[in-house]
Design an enzyme around this catalytic site. Structure first.
Site, short mmCIF file in Angstrom:
data_model
loop_
_atom_site.label_atom_id
_atom_site.label_comp_id
_atom_site.label_asym_id
_atom_site.label_seq_id
_atom_site.Cartn_x
_atom_site.Cartn_y
_atom_site.Cartn_z
N PHE A 49 0.86 -1.17 0.10
CA PHE A 49 0.16 0.16 0.16
C PHE A 49 1.03 1.18 0.17
O PHE A 49 0.72 2.11 -0.94
CB PHE A 49 -0.88 0.11 1.22
CG PHE A 49 -1.94 1.14 1.12
CD1 PHE A 49 -3.03 1.09 0.54
CD2 PHE A 49 -1.58 2.37 1.92
CE1 PHE A 49 -3.87 2.21 0.58
CE2 PHE A 49 -2.59 3.39 1.73
CZ PHE A 49 -3.90 3.35 0.79
N PHE A 100 6.80 -4.83 -8.30
CA PHE A 100 7.79 -3.96 -7.46
C PHE A 100 8.03 -2.85 -8.02
O PHE A 100 9.19 -2.28 -8.04
CB PHE A 100 8.97 -4.81 -7.25
CG PHE A 100 9.01 -6.03 -6.29
CD1 PHE A 100 7.68 -6.40 -5.71
CD2 PHE A 100 10.32 -7.05 -6.15
CE1 PHE A 100 7.77 -7.66 -4.85
CE2 PHE A 100 10.06 -8.08 -5.58
CZ PHE A 100 8.84 -8.40 -4.69
N ASN A 156 11.22 -10.74 0.82
CA ASN A 156 10.04 -10.74 0.28
C ASN A 156 10.51 -11.78 -0.88
O ASN A 156 11.37 -11.19 -1.96
CB ASN A 156 9.49 -9.70 -0.41
CG ASN A 156 8.17 -9.96 -1.39
OD1 ASN A 156 7.72 -11.27 -1.51
ND2 ASN A 156 7.27 -9.05 -1.45
N SER A 159 6.41 -13.00 -4.10
CA SER A 159 5.35 -12.11 -5.02
C SER A 159 5.36 -12.95 -6.33
O SER A 159 6.56 -13.37 -6.79
CB SER A 159 6.06 -10.62 -5.28
OG SER A 159 5.38 -10.17 -6.25
N THR A 162 7.43 -10.74 -10.21
CA THR A 162 8.50 -10.83 -10.84
C THR A 162 9.16 -12.04 -11.11
O THR A 162 9.25 -12.90 -10.31
CB THR A 162 9.48 -10.29 -9.46
OG1 THR A 162 9.18 -8.82 -9.06
CG2 THR A 162 10.96 -10.30 -9.96
N LYS A 197 8.71 -13.68 3.93
CA LYS A 197 7.15 -13.65 3.48
C LYS A 197 7.08 -14.85 2.55
O LYS A 197 7.77 -14.55 1.43
CB LYS A 197 6.77 -12.28 2.91
CG LYS A 197 5.32 -12.13 2.67
CD LYS A 197 4.83 -10.78 2.22
CE LYS A 197 3.47 -10.55 2.07
NZ LYS A 197 3.11 -9.21 1.90
N GLY A 248 -7.35 -10.66 -1.01
CA GLY A 248 -8.97 -10.51 -0.49
C GLY A 248 -9.60 -11.73 -0.15
O GLY A 248 -8.88 -12.82 0.23
N GLY A 277 -7.09 -12.12 3.48
CA GLY A 277 -8.65 -12.07 3.16
C GLY A 277 -9.33 -11.81 4.53
O GLY A 277 -10.39 -12.07 4.41
#
Length: 337
Positions: A49, A100, A156, A159, A162, A197, A248, A277
């Site tokens: 964010f 990213f 990280n 993700s 990438t 993560k 979500g 979520g």
């Protein structure tokens, strides 16, 4: 308004002190001690964010117990081609393939130098540049640059946006990366907590391997989890097949099951941050019972707005009261008993 435009506008408003809220004091039952720090409440804002550390001060003022900035790469990069962010309102979900996009370590570090620990608790999420020739060095640069400026760091490697990033969750690559990161931390004489993560798409065998390595190599915690590349059959929005990571409501159960397995594998010996979520207090409580010490929001904050922070805290207190717990700590991992 396009989702990415709306996001940029929200950050601009937050970074210019244009949001005034009457934040309530947190109930002491929501407080928890981790890594030598006291969190006034366990509800945090996930990375992605406030990528460039532009609004963390005012985000903390909204009532979050902590805010994680990033993901930050050594050099600035623009990310993937637009459109790359898609809202799925019927599903209370988002698909992103941002890649990213960020201002780089130098700019983000300059903003974080203004951080005052009185404001709250800040995490820094670090990654590698898409065109890097030395991924491990990218992470080491992130540790060196950000460790004096934040309260914890997140490696990280999960993700989906990438190319090749998730390969670093495989045994040999993961072991080599984490060993180098832990050594770097020691060279800096830093006591900063180092977290990893992980993806919700890992198999049980992969979870077991990563957890064993994290415990043996000196990792201080895990964030469970990142976005998923899977697509539940329940998705209704026409954009459901866009490439990227899904976040979500549809990933709540997937991420919580992953969290449950990670807590089981680590025998509750590593602090876990549960993300994926969560949109109400009951869901936050379910993650805590599955093993999370802290919770992060992202997508539900987009859809629910500022008021969702206090709503979740109030509902979480109700859940604790129903089960007779006097603190968050008492509830952690109770789903395993």
């Amino acid at each position: 308004m396009p989702p990415e435009t709306a996001h940029a506008l929200a950050l601009w408003v937050l970074s210019h002190d244009m949001v005034k809220v009457s934040k309530q004091d947190d109930n002491a039952k929501l407080g928890i001690n981790l890594w030598g720090h006291y969190f006034k409440n366990p509800i945090g804002l996930a990375a992605g964010f406030d990528k460039n550390a532009r609004a963390f001060k005012n985000l903390l003022k909204l009532g979050f117990g902590f805010v994680e900035v990033g993901t930050v790469t050594p050099r600035p990069q623009s990310g993937n081609i637009s459109p790359r962010l898609f809202r799925l309102p019927e599903d209370q979900a988002i698909i992103n393939r941002m890649g990213f996009n960020n201002d780089g370590l130098v700019s983000v570090s300059q903003r974080l130098q203004k951080f005052n620990s009185f404001w709250g608790f800040i995490g820094g999420n670090i990654g590698m540049n898409k065109d890097t020739t030395d991924p491990i060095q990218d992470y080491l640069m992130g540790i060196e640059k950000l460790s004096p400026l934040v309260n914890y760091l997140v490696i990280n490697i999960s993700s989906p946006n990438t190319p090749g990033l998730r390969e670093w969750q495989k045994y040999e690559l993961f072991q080599n990366l984490i060993q180098c990161c832990v050594v770097k931390k020691k060279e800096l004489s830093s006591s900063i907590p180092l977290l990893v993560k992980i993806s919700p798409d890992l198999t049980l065998e992969e979870i077991n391997i990563l957890c064993d390595l994290c415990m043996n190599l000196g990792i201080d915690g895990l964030i469970v989890s990142n976005t998923t590349i899977t697509r539940p059959n329940s998705l209704m929005n026409s954009k459901k097949n866009e490439a990227g990571g899904l976040s979500g409501r549809p990933i709540f159960q997937l991420s919580t099951d992953c969290l449950f397995q990670v807590y089981k594998c680590t025998k509750g010996m590593l602090p876990l941050i549960g993300v994926g979520g969560v949109s109400n207090g009951a869901e936050a409580y379910q993650k805590i019972k599955a093993g999370a010490s802290l919770i992060q929001l992202y997508t539900s904050f987009i859809y629910g707005g500022i008021s969702i922070i206090q709503k979740i805290k109030d509902e979480l207190l109700d859940e604790l009261k129903k089960d007779g717990f006097t603190s968050i700590k008492d509830a952690i991992g109770t789903a395993h008993k």
